[in-house]
Design an enzyme around this catalytic site. Structure first.
Site, PDB file in Angstrom:
ATOM      1  N   GLY A 113       4.005   1.451  -0.616  1.00  0.00           N
ATOM      2  CA  GLY A 113       5.000   1.381  -1.674  1.00  0.00           C
ATOM      3  C   GLY A 113       6.439   1.489  -1.224  1.00  0.00           C
ATOM      4  O   GLY A 113       7.343   1.625  -2.046  1.00  0.00           O
TER       5      GLY A 113
ATOM      6  N   THR B 224       7.631  -0.694   1.533  1.00  0.00           N
ATOM      7  CA  THR B 224       7.871  -1.811   2.424  1.00  0.00           C
ATOM      8  C   THR B 224       9.210  -2.467   2.070  1.00  0.00           C
ATOM      9  O   THR B 224       9.400  -2.939   0.950  1.00  0.00           O
ATOM     10  CB  THR B 224       6.738  -2.846   2.306  1.00  0.00           C
ATOM     11  OG1 THR B 224       5.483  -2.157   2.286  1.00  0.00           O
ATOM     12  CG2 THR B 224       6.769  -3.829   3.447  1.00  0.00           C
TER      13      THR B 224
ATOM     14  N   GLY C  83       0.812  -1.215   0.000  1.00  0.00           N
ATOM     15  CA  GLY C  83       0.000   0.000   0.000  1.00  0.00           C
ATOM     16  C   GLY C  83       0.841   1.258   0.000  1.00  0.00           C
ATOM     17  O   GLY C  83       0.720   2.104  -0.894  1.00  0.00           O
TER      18      GLY C  83
ATOM     19  N   GLU D 175      -6.865  -2.568   2.249  1.00  0.00           N
ATOM     20  CA  GLU D 175      -6.968  -4.028   2.373  1.00  0.00           C
ATOM     21  C   GLU D 175      -8.331  -4.534   1.901  1.00  0.00           C
ATOM     22  O   GLU D 175      -8.413  -5.557   1.212  1.00  0.00           O
ATOM     23  CB  GLU D 175      -6.711  -4.446   3.816  1.00  0.00           C
ATOM     24  CG  GLU D 175      -5.298  -4.107   4.283  1.00  0.00           C
ATOM     25  CD  GLU D 175      -5.180  -3.762   5.754  1.00  0.00           C
ATOM     26  OE1 GLU D 175      -4.083  -3.331   6.153  1.00  0.00           O
ATOM     27  OE2 GLU D 175      -6.172  -3.918   6.502  1.00  0.00           O
TER      28      GLU D 175
END
Length: 188
Positions: A91, A93, A89, A155
Site C-alpha cells: 500500500g 508503492t 500489497g 500474489e
C-alpha cells in the site's frame, strides 16, 4: 512426491484458502459492479503483482470489457466514468500512489487491492479490496506469516481472487463462454 514436498503444498494451499476466506464478499461484489459499469478500465501493478493484474486484464478483455494496461502504448486516457484498478500489497508503492493521484485528478474511480487497510494507497481508493496476506512489507521477523517467500501469498491470492471476480463478472454481464473464447487471441 516426497512427504516433505506434499506437506509444503498442503501448507501453501491452506494459507491461500485462509486468506481468501477473509476477503469480504460484499467488497468483491462492489468491485465487480464497479468494473462492469466502467466506461474504461485501466489496470496497473508492480513486480509480480503486475503479472496477476495483467492476467486479469486479459480476462476482462475476454469478457468484452474496455480494458487497458497502464504503460502500454495503446492505453487511452482515463476520465469521469472510468476505473483505475491497481494492486499494491504494502500500500505504499510510489508508482501506484502517483498513478492513483493522476486517475483521481482525471475523475476516474479507483479500485485498490492491498493487504494494508491503513496504507496511503487505501486512503486514496474509492473501493478497497483487502487481501489479508503476507507481502514484501511483512515477510521478515515476527511479521512473517507464510511458508511462501516474500509476497508470494498475496500474489497467489490475487490470482485466485481475480478468477472468482471473472466468474462474478461473467454472470453480471451475461457473457457466454463461447463469446469469451471468441475474443481469445489467435496470435500465439
Amino acid at each position: 512426491m516426497t512427504k516433505a514436498r506434499s506437506g509444503m503444498f498442503a501448507t501453501a494451499l491452506e494459507e491461500l484458502g485462509a486468506v481468501l476466506a477473509r476477503v469480504d464478499d460484499g467488497r468483491i461484489d462492489a468491485a465487480c459492479e464497479m468494473l462492469a459499469g466502467a466506461g474504461r478500465i485501466a489496470v496497473y501493478g508492480c513486480g509480480r503483482e503486475a503479472l496477476q493484474v495483467k492476467g486479469f486484464a486479459m480476462r476482462l478483455y475476454h469478457l468484452g470489457l474496455p480494458v487497458s494496461v497502464v504503460g502500454d502504448m495503446t492505453a487511452p486516457p482515463l476520465g469521469k466514468g472510468d476505473v483505475f484498478l491497481t494492486s499494491s500489497g504494502p500500500g505504499e508503492t510510489t508508482t501506484v500512489l502517483t498513478l492513483m493521484r493522476v486517475a483521481r485528478e482525471a475523475g476516474a474511480q479507483i479500485l485498490l487491492l492491498t493487504a494494508e487497510p491503513a496504507s496511503s494507497a487505501a486512503s486514496l481508493a474509492d473501493v478497497t479490496l483487502l487481501i489479508p496476506a503476507q507481502t514484501m512489507a511483512s515477510d521478515q521477523g515476527a511479521a512473517r506469516s507464510s511458508v511462501l517467500p516474500m509476497g508470494s501469498l498475496f500474489e497467489g491470492a490475487l490470482f485466485l481472487l481475480f478468477e472468482i471476480m471473472v466468474l462474478k463478472l461473467k454472470e453480471l454481464t451475461g457473457v457466454a463462454p463461447e463469446a469469451m473464447r471468441a475474443r481469445h487471441t489467435n496470435m500465439e
